[in-house]
Design a protein around this motif. Sequence first.
Motif, PDB file in Angstrom:
ATOM      1  N   LYS A  22       0.824  -1.219   0.000  1.00  0.00           N
ATOM      2  CA  LYS A  22       0.000   0.000   0.000  1.00  0.00           C
ATOM      3  C   LYS A  22       0.852   1.260   0.000  1.00  0.00           C
ATOM      4  O   LYS A  22       0.359   2.339  -0.348  1.00  0.00           O
ATOM      5  N   TYR A  23       2.114   1.148   0.424  1.00  0.00           N
ATOM      6  CA  TYR A  23       2.978   2.322   0.472  1.00  0.00           C
ATOM      7  C   TYR A  23       3.610   2.637  -0.882  1.00  0.00           C
ATOM      8  O   TYR A  23       4.212   3.698  -1.043  1.00  0.00           O
ATOM      9  N   PHE A  24       3.493   1.733  -1.838  1.00  0.00           N
ATOM     10  CA  PHE A  24       4.094   1.959  -3.154  1.00  0.00           C
ATOM     11  C   PHE A  24       3.113   2.732  -4.033  1.00  0.00           C
ATOM     12  O   PHE A  24       2.483   2.186  -4.934  1.00  0.00           O
ATOM     13  N   VAL A  29       6.505   7.723  -4.128  1.00  0.00           N
ATOM     14  CA  VAL A  29       7.673   7.673  -5.015  1.00  0.00           C
ATOM     15  C   VAL A  29       8.183   9.084  -5.309  1.00  0.00           C
ATOM     16  O   VAL A  29       9.387   9.339  -5.319  1.00  0.00           O
ATOM     17  N   ASP A  30       7.259  10.033  -5.541  1.00  0.00           N
ATOM     18  CA  ASP A  30       7.675  11.420  -5.796  1.00  0.00           C
ATOM     19  C   ASP A  30       8.342  12.018  -4.554  1.00  0.00           C
ATOM     20  O   ASP A  30       9.328  12.764  -4.669  1.00  0.00           O
ATOM     21  N   LYS A  31       7.831  11.690  -3.363  1.00  0.00           N
ATOM     22  CA  LYS A  31       8.445  12.203  -2.141  1.00  0.00           C
ATOM     23  C   LYS A  31       9.861  11.661  -1.971  1.00  0.00           C
ATOM     24  O   LYS A  31      10.783  12.401  -1.595  1.00  0.00           O
ATOM     25  N   ASN A  33      11.838  10.675  -4.369  1.00  0.00           N
ATOM     26  CA  ASN A  33      12.685  11.330  -5.374  1.00  0.00           C
ATOM     27  C   ASN A  33      13.080  12.729  -4.921  1.00  0.00           C
ATOM     28  O   ASN A  33      14.213  13.181  -5.179  1.00  0.00           O
ATOM     29  N   GLU A  34      12.185  13.439  -4.255  1.00  0.00           N
ATOM     30  CA  GLU A  34      12.517  14.771  -3.737  1.00  0.00           C
ATOM     31  C   GLU A  34      13.621  14.680  -2.683  1.00  0.00           C
ATOM     32  O   GLU A  34      14.546  15.499  -2.660  1.00  0.00           O
ATOM     33  N   ILE A  35      13.531  13.674  -1.811  1.00  0.00           N
ATOM     34  CA  ILE A  35      14.563  13.502  -0.787  1.00  0.00           C
ATOM     35  C   ILE A  35      15.899  13.157  -1.439  1.00  0.00           C
ATOM     36  O   ILE A  35      16.964  13.666  -1.044  1.00  0.00           O
ATOM     37  N   LYS A  36      15.882  12.320  -2.458  1.00  0.00           N
ATOM     38  CA  LYS A  36      17.113  11.953  -3.161  1.00  0.00           C
ATOM     39  C   LYS A  36      17.704  13.164  -3.874  1.00  0.00           C
ATOM     40  O   LYS A  36      18.932  13.364  -3.857  1.00  0.00           O
ATOM     41  N   ASN A  37      16.855  13.988  -4.502  1.00  0.00           N
ATOM     42  CA  ASN A  37      17.366  15.197  -5.170  1.00  0.00           C
ATOM     43  C   ASN A  37      17.940  16.173  -4.163  1.00  0.00           C
ATOM     44  O   ASN A  37      18.955  16.836  -4.432  1.00  0.00           O
ATOM     45  N   GLU A  38      17.308  16.270  -3.001  1.00  0.00           N
ATOM     46  CA  GLU A  38      17.807  17.190  -1.975  1.00  0.00           C
ATOM     47  C   GLU A  38      19.159  16.714  -1.444  1.00  0.00           C
ATOM     48  O   GLU A  38      20.046  17.535  -1.169  1.00  0.00           O
ATOM     49  N   ALA A  39      19.318  15.398  -1.292  1.00  0.00           N
ATOM     50  CA  ALA A  39      20.571  14.867  -0.761  1.00  0.00           C
ATOM     51  C   ALA A  39      21.697  14.884  -1.790  1.00  0.00           C
ATOM     52  O   ALA A  39      22.872  14.803  -1.412  1.00  0.00           O
ATOM     53  N   SER A  40      21.362  14.984  -3.072  1.00  0.00           N
ATOM     54  CA  SER A  40      22.389  14.948  -4.117  1.00  0.00           C
ATOM     55  C   SER A  40      22.737  16.321  -4.663  1.00  0.00           C
ATOM     56  O   SER A  40      23.318  16.414  -5.740  1.00  0.00           O
TER      57      SER A  40
END
Length: 257
Positions: A22-24, A29-31, A33-40
């Motif tokens: 249910k979490y997928f 997924v967009d959230k 990706n936002e965390i990954k973009n912020e960390a990179s």
Amino acid sequence: MDDPDQQRAVPTAFAPPPPLWKYFTRENVDKLNEIKNEASKKGNGQPDRTKQWSGEELRALDVPPTLRFLVPPEAPKGEYSVFGELQSLSTTLPSLKDQDIEQLYPEPGADPNQNPADPPQPLNHAYYLLKISKSLLLNFLEFVGILSESPEQFEPKVNDLRNMFINAHHLLNVYRPHQARESLIMMMEEQLRRTKDEIKQMDKIKTDIEGALEELQTEGNRITSADQLANGNSQSDISSQKAEDARLVWELLEKEN
């Protein structure tokens, strides 16, 4: 005693999926990706969208509990039991020497028949499997002879046969990664072939539909011209002409079907 009229519960053929599916969602997924973009983010403050994240790097990110299920977990380690026998989760194939078993074929790149000046060659699995198979046949015939003459001396020959079977099985296991790659290549080629065939079929249907539409458009233009020419005719003649035109259109549609 159970009530015979009571309806029995039918067990499901397969277990239901775990509730974490249910979490997928697209939102989660967009959230992530936002965390990954912020960390990179680089020195200029722009995120590195081309970064390839490893599982270890994703697990090191600070994400909410609802997004933790979207991060691949660490590979399990240790052992598990199958029918009372412990199996290792390691994907590394243990060598025969580690198992205190005599190895009947050389290590890869250590062929004694090879010139030392030449670069090391990969192990020829088929060659040594054939040699072991021939040795198995010869040793089995010797084993039958021993049983017919001195049955009490069977143990050494049984150990030789056992060692040959283990070596042959180990050679096959060494070949498994190559077999898996080749099987994957064949599956991908077959999938590509089916996709190309589907595209060709869709192009053919598209061409047929476009041809049918052109014929209908031509027929419609002819009907319109006929109606305009028939303005001076009687009403019965116009109705007869329209019925004939409709019949021709239906015949065209049935021909395409």
